[in-house]
Design a protein around this motif. Structure first.
Motif, short mmCIF file in Angstrom:
data_model
loop_
_atom_site.label_atom_id
_atom_site.label_comp_id
_atom_site.label_asym_id
_atom_site.label_seq_id
_atom_site.Cartn_x
_atom_site.Cartn_y
_atom_site.Cartn_z
N ARG A 131 0.83 -1.22 0.00
CA ARG A 131 0.00 0.00 0.00
C ARG A 131 0.86 1.26 0.00
O ARG A 131 0.55 2.23 0.69
N THR A 132 1.92 1.23 -0.78
CA THR A 132 2.81 2.39 -0.87
C THR A 132 2.75 3.07 -2.23
O THR A 132 3.25 4.18 -2.38
N GLY A 133 2.16 2.43 -3.20
CA GLY A 133 2.10 2.99 -4.55
C GLY A 133 0.79 3.70 -4.79
O GLY A 133 0.01 3.95 -3.87
N PRO A 134 0.53 4.03 -6.04
CA PRO A 134 -0.73 4.69 -6.37
C PRO A 134 -1.91 3.77 -6.04
O PRO A 134 -1.80 2.55 -6.17
N PRO A 135 -3.01 4.34 -5.58
CA PRO A 135 -4.15 3.51 -5.22
C PRO A 135 -4.80 2.88 -6.44
O PRO A 135 -5.04 3.56 -7.44
N GLY A 136 -5.05 1.60 -6.35
CA GLY A 136 -5.71 0.87 -7.42
C GLY A 136 -7.01 0.28 -6.92
O GLY A 136 -7.31 0.33 -5.73
N PHE A 137 -7.76 -0.29 -7.81
CA PHE A 137 -9.01 -0.95 -7.44
C PHE A 137 -9.20 -2.16 -8.35
O PHE A 137 -8.56 -2.27 -9.39
N ARG A 138 -10.06 -3.05 -7.93
CA ARG A 138 -10.30 -4.26 -8.69
C ARG A 138 -11.56 -4.14 -9.54
O ARG A 138 -12.56 -3.58 -9.10
N VAL A 139 -11.46 -4.67 -10.73
CA VAL A 139 -12.60 -4.86 -11.61
C VAL A 139 -12.60 -6.36 -11.86
O VAL A 139 -11.84 -6.85 -12.70
N GLY A 140 -13.38 -7.08 -11.08
CA GLY A 140 -13.31 -8.53 -11.12
C GLY A 140 -11.95 -8.96 -10.61
O GLY A 140 -11.54 -8.58 -9.51
N LYS A 141 -11.21 -9.70 -11.41
CA LYS A 141 -9.88 -10.14 -11.00
C LYS A 141 -8.77 -9.21 -11.49
O LYS A 141 -7.60 -9.44 -11.24
N HIS A 142 -9.15 -8.13 -12.17
CA HIS A 142 -8.17 -7.21 -12.75
C HIS A 142 -7.98 -5.97 -11.89
O HIS A 142 -8.94 -5.44 -11.34
N VAL A 143 -6.75 -5.50 -11.79
CA VAL A 143 -6.43 -4.27 -11.06
C VAL A 143 -6.37 -3.13 -12.06
O VAL A 143 -5.79 -3.26 -13.14
N ARG A 144 -6.99 -2.01 -11.70
CA ARG A 144 -6.96 -0.82 -12.54
C ARG A 144 -6.64 0.38 -11.67
O ARG A 144 -6.85 0.38 -10.46
N TYR A 145 -6.14 1.44 -12.32
CA TYR A 145 -5.75 2.66 -11.64
C TYR A 145 -6.43 3.84 -12.31
O TYR A 145 -6.41 3.96 -13.54
N ASP A 146 -7.01 4.73 -11.51
CA ASP A 146 -7.63 5.94 -12.03
C ASP A 146 -6.50 6.93 -12.32
O ASP A 146 -5.69 7.21 -11.43
N PRO A 147 -6.43 7.48 -13.53
CA PRO A 147 -5.35 8.43 -13.85
C PRO A 147 -5.30 9.62 -12.90
O PRO A 147 -4.21 10.09 -12.57
N ALA A 148 -6.45 10.10 -12.44
CA ALA A 148 -6.47 11.24 -11.50
C ALA A 148 -5.82 10.84 -10.18
O ALA A 148 -5.07 11.63 -9.58
N ALA A 149 -6.06 9.62 -9.71
CA ALA A 149 -5.47 9.14 -8.46
C ALA A 149 -3.97 8.94 -8.63
O ALA A 149 -3.19 9.23 -7.71
N VAL A 150 -3.54 8.46 -9.79
CA VAL A 150 -2.11 8.29 -10.06
C VAL A 150 -1.43 9.65 -10.08
O VAL A 150 -0.34 9.82 -9.51
#
Length: 78
Positions: free
Chosen positions: A47-66
């Motif tokens: 939990r030290t990098g940009p916040p991500g979230f799961r879409v089913g089994k896939h991890v995605r990152y919101d560009p605004a959060a990055v």
């Protein structure tokens, strides 16, 4: 299709703040920061990098959060 039309950028890939206007994959994050993919997964686990979230089994990152995470890192380094 004319040359002019084919030279137009895809509107779905319009850059906003230097990042694509779509959710990013772990591979995108690794490429963006020039780090190995394993580093991106380690950041997520710790939990030290940009916040991500799961879409089913896939991890995605919101560009605004990055972008916010990147700005925070730059502020902390200064």
């Amino acid at each position: 299709m004319s040359r002019l039309q084919s030279a137009q950028p895809d509107p779905r890939a319009t850059l906003r703040g230097g990042l694509p206007d779509r959710y990013l994959t772990p591979e995108d994050i690794a490429n963006l920061f020039s780090v190995p993919l394993e580093t991106v997964y380690a950041w997520r686990k710790k939990r030290t990098g940009p916040p991500g979230f799961r879409v089913g089994k896939h991890v995605r990152y919101d560009p605004a959060a990055v972008r916010a995470w990147t700005d925070e890192q730059a502020t902390q380094a200064a």
